[in-house]
Scaffold this motif. Structure first.
Motif, PDB file in Angstrom:
ATOM      1  N   PRO A 118      59.093  50.489  10.082  1.00  0.00           N
ATOM      2  CA  PRO A 118      59.390  51.923  10.265  1.00  0.00           C
ATOM      3  C   PRO A 118      58.184  52.845  10.221  1.00  0.00           C
ATOM      4  CG  PRO A 118      61.069  50.913   8.897  1.00  0.00           C
ATOM      5  CD  PRO A 118      60.023  49.857   9.132  1.00  0.00           C
ATOM      6  N   LEU A 119      57.273  52.685   9.246  1.00  0.00           N
ATOM      7  CA  LEU A 119      56.185  53.650   9.112  1.00  0.00           C
ATOM      8  C   LEU A 119      55.120  53.525  10.185  1.00  0.00           C
ATOM      9  CD1 LEU A 119      55.536  54.227   5.325  1.00  0.00           C
ATOM     10  CD2 LEU A 119      56.540  55.741   7.005  1.00  0.00           C
ATOM     11  N   VAL A 120      55.159  52.449  10.973  1.00  0.00           N
ATOM     12  CA  VAL A 120      54.241  52.349  12.107  1.00  0.00           C
ATOM     13  C   VAL A 120      54.505  53.495  13.086  1.00  0.00           C
ATOM     14  CG1 VAL A 120      53.604  50.933  14.111  1.00  0.00           C
ATOM     15  CG2 VAL A 120      53.931  49.865  11.867  1.00  0.00           C
ATOM     16  N   GLY A 121      55.764  53.944  13.131  1.00  0.00           N
ATOM     17  CA  GLY A 121      56.134  55.033  14.023  1.00  0.00           C
ATOM     18  C   GLY A 121      55.643  56.388  13.567  1.00  0.00           C
ATOM     19  N   VAL A 122      55.181  56.489  12.319  1.00  0.00           N
ATOM     20  CA  VAL A 122      54.645  57.761  11.822  1.00  0.00           C
ATOM     21  C   VAL A 122      53.152  57.871  12.096  1.00  0.00           C
ATOM     22  CG1 VAL A 122      54.236  59.132   9.730  1.00  0.00           C
ATOM     23  CG2 VAL A 122      56.392  57.905  10.015  1.00  0.00           C
ATOM     24  N   ASP A 123      52.452  56.768  11.985  1.00  0.00           N
ATOM     25  CA  ASP A 123      50.994  56.796  11.996  1.00  0.00           C
ATOM     26  C   ASP A 123      50.396  56.198  13.268  1.00  0.00           C
ATOM     27  OD1 ASP A 123      48.314  56.827  11.172  1.00  0.00           O
ATOM     28  OD2 ASP A 123      48.501  54.892  10.185  1.00  0.00           O
ATOM     29  N   ALA A 128      48.741  55.626  19.661  1.00  0.00           N
ATOM     30  CA  ALA A 128      48.600  54.693  20.785  1.00  0.00           C
ATOM     31  C   ALA A 128      49.342  55.204  22.012  1.00  0.00           C
ATOM     32  CB  ALA A 128      49.118  53.313  20.379  1.00  0.00           C
ATOM     33  N   VAL A 129      50.534  55.768  21.808  1.00  0.00           N
ATOM     34  CA  VAL A 129      51.311  56.327  22.918  1.00  0.00           C
ATOM     35  C   VAL A 129      50.543  57.469  23.583  1.00  0.00           C
ATOM     36  CG1 VAL A 129      53.365  57.702  23.456  1.00  0.00           C
ATOM     37  CG2 VAL A 129      53.587  55.601  22.111  1.00  0.00           C
ATOM     38  N   ALA A 130      49.955  58.348  22.755  1.00  0.00           N
ATOM     39  CA  ALA A 130      49.191  59.474  23.306  1.00  0.00           C
ATOM     40  C   ALA A 130      47.990  58.980  24.113  1.00  0.00           C
ATOM     41  CB  ALA A 130      48.728  60.385  22.168  1.00  0.00           C
ATOM     42  N   LEU A 131      47.332  57.953  23.613  1.00  0.00           N
ATOM     43  CA  LEU A 131      46.172  57.404  24.327  1.00  0.00           C
ATOM     44  C   LEU A 131      46.582  56.798  25.670  1.00  0.00           C
ATOM     45  CD1 LEU A 131      43.187  56.598  24.432  1.00  0.00           C
ATOM     46  CD2 LEU A 131      43.770  54.546  23.112  1.00  0.00           C
ATOM     47  N   LEU A 132      47.659  56.010  25.679  1.00  0.00           N
ATOM     48  CA  LEU A 132      48.118  55.391  26.922  1.00  0.00           C
ATOM     49  C   LEU A 132      48.599  56.439  27.922  1.00  0.00           C
ATOM     50  CD1 LEU A 132      49.991  52.287  25.486  1.00  0.00           C
ATOM     51  CD2 LEU A 132      47.940  52.252  26.908  1.00  0.00           C
ATOM     52  N   ARG A 133      49.251  57.476  27.426  1.00  0.00           N
ATOM     53  CA  ARG A 133      49.724  58.519  28.340  1.00  0.00           C
ATOM     54  C   ARG A 133      48.540  59.261  28.958  1.00  0.00           C
ATOM     55  NH1 ARG A 133      54.213  63.325  27.324  1.00  0.00           N
ATOM     56  NH2 ARG A 133      54.501  63.760  29.536  1.00  0.00           N
ATOM     57  N   GLN A 135      45.787  57.997  29.641  1.00  0.00           N
ATOM     58  CA  GLN A 135      45.215  57.069  30.626  1.00  0.00           C
ATOM     59  C   GLN A 135      46.166  56.808  31.785  1.00  0.00           C
ATOM     60  OE1 GLN A 135      44.516  53.655  28.146  1.00  0.00           O
ATOM     61  NE2 GLN A 135      42.627  54.460  27.258  1.00  0.00           N
ATOM     62  N   ASP A 136      47.348  57.464  31.769  1.00  0.00           N
ATOM     63  CA  ASP A 136      48.388  57.237  32.766  1.00  0.00           C
ATOM     64  C   ASP A 136      48.785  55.763  32.821  1.00  0.00           C
ATOM     65  OD1 ASP A 136      50.247  58.093  34.646  1.00  0.00           O
ATOM     66  OD2 ASP A 136      48.894  57.755  36.341  1.00  0.00           O
ATOM     67  N   ALA A 137      48.865  55.130  31.638  1.00  0.00           N
ATOM     68  CA  ALA A 137      49.171  53.700  31.557  1.00  0.00           C
ATOM     69  C   ALA A 137      50.285  53.414  30.559  1.00  0.00           C
ATOM     70  CB  ALA A 137      47.922  52.928  31.154  1.00  0.00           C
ATOM     71  N   LEU A 138      51.093  54.415  30.242  1.00  0.00           N
ATOM     72  CA  LEU A 138      52.149  54.235  29.237  1.00  0.00           C
ATOM     73  C   LEU A 138      53.347  53.515  29.845  1.00  0.00           C
ATOM     74  CD1 LEU A 138      53.196  54.845  26.362  1.00  0.00           C
ATOM     75  CD2 LEU A 138      54.162  56.969  27.282  1.00  0.00           C
ATOM     76  N   PRO A 139      53.718  52.328  29.323  1.00  0.00           N
ATOM     77  CA  PRO A 139      54.916  51.645  29.821  1.00  0.00           C
ATOM     78  C   PRO A 139      56.170  52.249  29.214  1.00  0.00           C
ATOM     79  CG  PRO A 139      53.966  50.395  28.027  1.00  0.00           C
ATOM     80  CD  PRO A 139      53.060  51.573  28.245  1.00  0.00           C
ATOM     81  N   ARG A 140      57.321  51.870  29.736  1.00  0.00           N
ATOM     82  CA  ARG A 140      58.570  52.202  29.041  1.00  0.00           C
ATOM     83  C   ARG A 140      58.636  51.350  27.783  1.00  0.00           C
ATOM     84  NH1 ARG A 140      63.380  50.892  31.832  1.00  0.00           N
ATOM     85  NH2 ARG A 140      62.236  49.434  33.151  1.00  0.00           N
ATOM     86  N   LEU A 141      59.033  51.949  26.668  1.00  0.00           N
ATOM     87  CA  LEU A 141      59.099  51.240  25.401  1.00  0.00           C
ATOM     88  C   LEU A 141      60.542  51.178  24.906  1.00  0.00           C
ATOM     89  CD1 LEU A 141      56.036  52.750  23.472  1.00  0.00           C
ATOM     90  CD2 LEU A 141      56.180  50.509  24.575  1.00  0.00           C
ATOM     91  N   ALA A 142      61.002  49.975  24.566  1.00  0.00           N
ATOM     92  CA  ALA A 142      62.286  49.787  23.874  1.00  0.00           C
ATOM     93  C   ALA A 142      61.925  49.345  22.461  1.00  0.00           C
ATOM     94  CB  ALA A 142      63.126  48.734  24.585  1.00  0.00           C
ATOM     95  N   ARG A 309      47.828  46.042  27.412  1.00  0.00           N
ATOM     96  CA  ARG A 309      47.345  47.422  27.346  1.00  0.00           C
ATOM     97  C   ARG A 309      47.790  48.095  26.045  1.00  0.00           C
ATOM     98  NH1 ARG A 309      48.367  47.310  33.012  1.00  0.00           N
ATOM     99  NH2 ARG A 309      50.463  48.151  32.722  1.00  0.00           N
ATOM    100  N   LEU A 310      49.015  47.823  25.612  1.00  0.00           N
ATOM    101  CA  LEU A 310      49.500  48.381  24.342  1.00  0.00           C
ATOM    102  C   LEU A 310      48.663  47.853  23.178  1.00  0.00           C
ATOM    103  CD1 LEU A 310      51.503  50.007  22.659  1.00  0.00           C
ATOM    104  CD2 LEU A 310      53.058  48.037  22.732  1.00  0.00           C
ATOM    105  N   ARG A 311      48.375  46.552  23.193  1.00  0.00           N
ATOM    106  CA  ARG A 311      47.542  45.970  22.132  1.00  0.00           C
ATOM    107  C   ARG A 311      46.161  46.629  22.101  1.00  0.00           C
ATOM    108  NH1 ARG A 311      45.330  40.652  23.801  1.00  0.00           N
ATOM    109  NH2 ARG A 311      43.673  42.056  24.481  1.00  0.00           N
TER     110      ARG A 311
END
Length: 332
Positions: A118-123, A128-133, A135-142, A309-311
């Motif tokens: 759970p706390l990975v979603g806070v920090d 990582a999402v902001a960085l990928l976005r 770079q225009d490389a953000l995948p869909r995340l489930a 890319r996420l890694r």
């Protein structure tokens, strides 16, 4: 050539040519029998007759060259060979299901099934999402949240593509044969209290002082609870008994801030709560054992480009903070 009988199949060897002729429903048959313990129930789930189930089983065992299912008075159960085969096949089935899910909507954007604590979603994840976005490389995340054990089970059964979680060395040793583990950063477990709690004003807090409580802790059997209780057991003390057990770090920190409790959380995840003066970190004489934030993927399959890319994004954002205890906490 007709499929071999189970007796002959048990002495045969697998053939790539025979395995290539299997269909996806052959693989699902093994999974359904494992879940239901019944060939009849498996046939009903596949919408095929009993003779068709028997034929499919013969083809499956002929392809793998061994007995996969043992008949019982209650229907059927997997043999030892069947269990080993299913460990691998569930990953294949998970990948097939993921391919269908990924193509249902916006097939031009790759889908990543991410499991996390759970706390990975806070920090970590928001950065990582902001960085990928950017770079225009953000995948869909489930995204699925669970304990380390629950996430690992889902990964090994093909329900997830990757995990961001925390492991101790013993956990790493047990898992490394089945998964690829990429270290992200070392972390330590912090004791947290409300600003008005008596321990918040202490310059140095010993292990015995933590019995003052009251405590909010994750349930028994979770990674964090084990890390928290081990120092007490090593010192010959009984660990504090929590007044509240809750698996949600967010709820635990909010209740700690409002109700004068003590709780534990990974130190690097506290910045958001401390910045708003909701909680304070207790100054421990000896910090709790450090853990390691890691990125985990299955060993059996190659990671898709979106997972890589996420890694890489997670490695980039965690490189900025080692998560080591402050100097005052390292004093003996």
């Amino acid at each position: 050539m007709s499929p071999a009988s189970p007796t002959r199949a048990s002495a045969a060897t697998p053939s790539p040519n025979r395995i290539d002729r299997l269909r996806i429903r052959h693989l699902r048959l093994l999974d359904l029998v494992a879940r239901s313990g019944s060939l009849t129930a498996a046939g009903e789930a596949l919408h095929i007759s009993q003779p068709a189930v028997t034929k499919m089983l013969q083809e499956l065992e002929y392809a793998f060259g061994c007995r996969l299912i043992e008949r019982t008075t209650r229907g059927g159960r997997l043999s030892a060979a069947g269990e080993r085969a299913l460990e691998r096949l569930r990953v294949v089935l998970g990948v097939i299901d993921a391919a269908g899910e990924a193509l249902q909507a916006r097939p031009e954007v790759p889908l990543v099934r991410l499991g996390m604590l759970p706390l990975v979603g806070v920090d970590v994840l928001p950065q990582a999402v902001a960085l990928l976005r950017a770079q225009d490389a953000l995948p869909r995340l489930a995204v699925r949240e669970h304990s380390v054990g629950g996430l690992t089970a889902m990964l090994c059964e093909g329900e997830l593509d990757c995990i961001v979680g925390r492991l101790q060395k013993d956990d790493t040793d047990q898992l490394k044969a089945r998964v690829h583990i990429t270290p992200l950063r070392d972390e330590y477990l912090a004791v947290v209290c409300a600003p008005a709690h008596a321990l918040a004003r202490r310059r140095e807090v010993a292990l015995a002082d933590l019995h003052e409580g009251p405590w909010i802790l994750p349930p028994r059997g979770t990674h964090t609870r084990d890390v928290f209780e081990q120092p007490f057991l090593d010192a010959g003390q009984l660990p504090p008994v929590p007044h509240i057990e809750s698996a949600s770090f967010h709820s635990n920190l909010a209740m700690t801030a409002a109700g004068g409790f003590l709780t534990v959380a990974p130190a690097t995840a506290l910045a958001h709560y401390q910045a708003m003066s909701m909680v304070r970190e207790v100054r421990l004489r000896t910090p709790f054992a450090s853990g390691r934030l890691v990125f985990i993927t299955p060993a059996q399959i190659e990671a898709p480009p979106a997972v890589i890319r996420l890694r890489e994004a997670l490695e980039a954002v965690t490189r900025q903070d080692t998560g080591a205890p402050p100097a005052r906490a390292r004093r003996r």
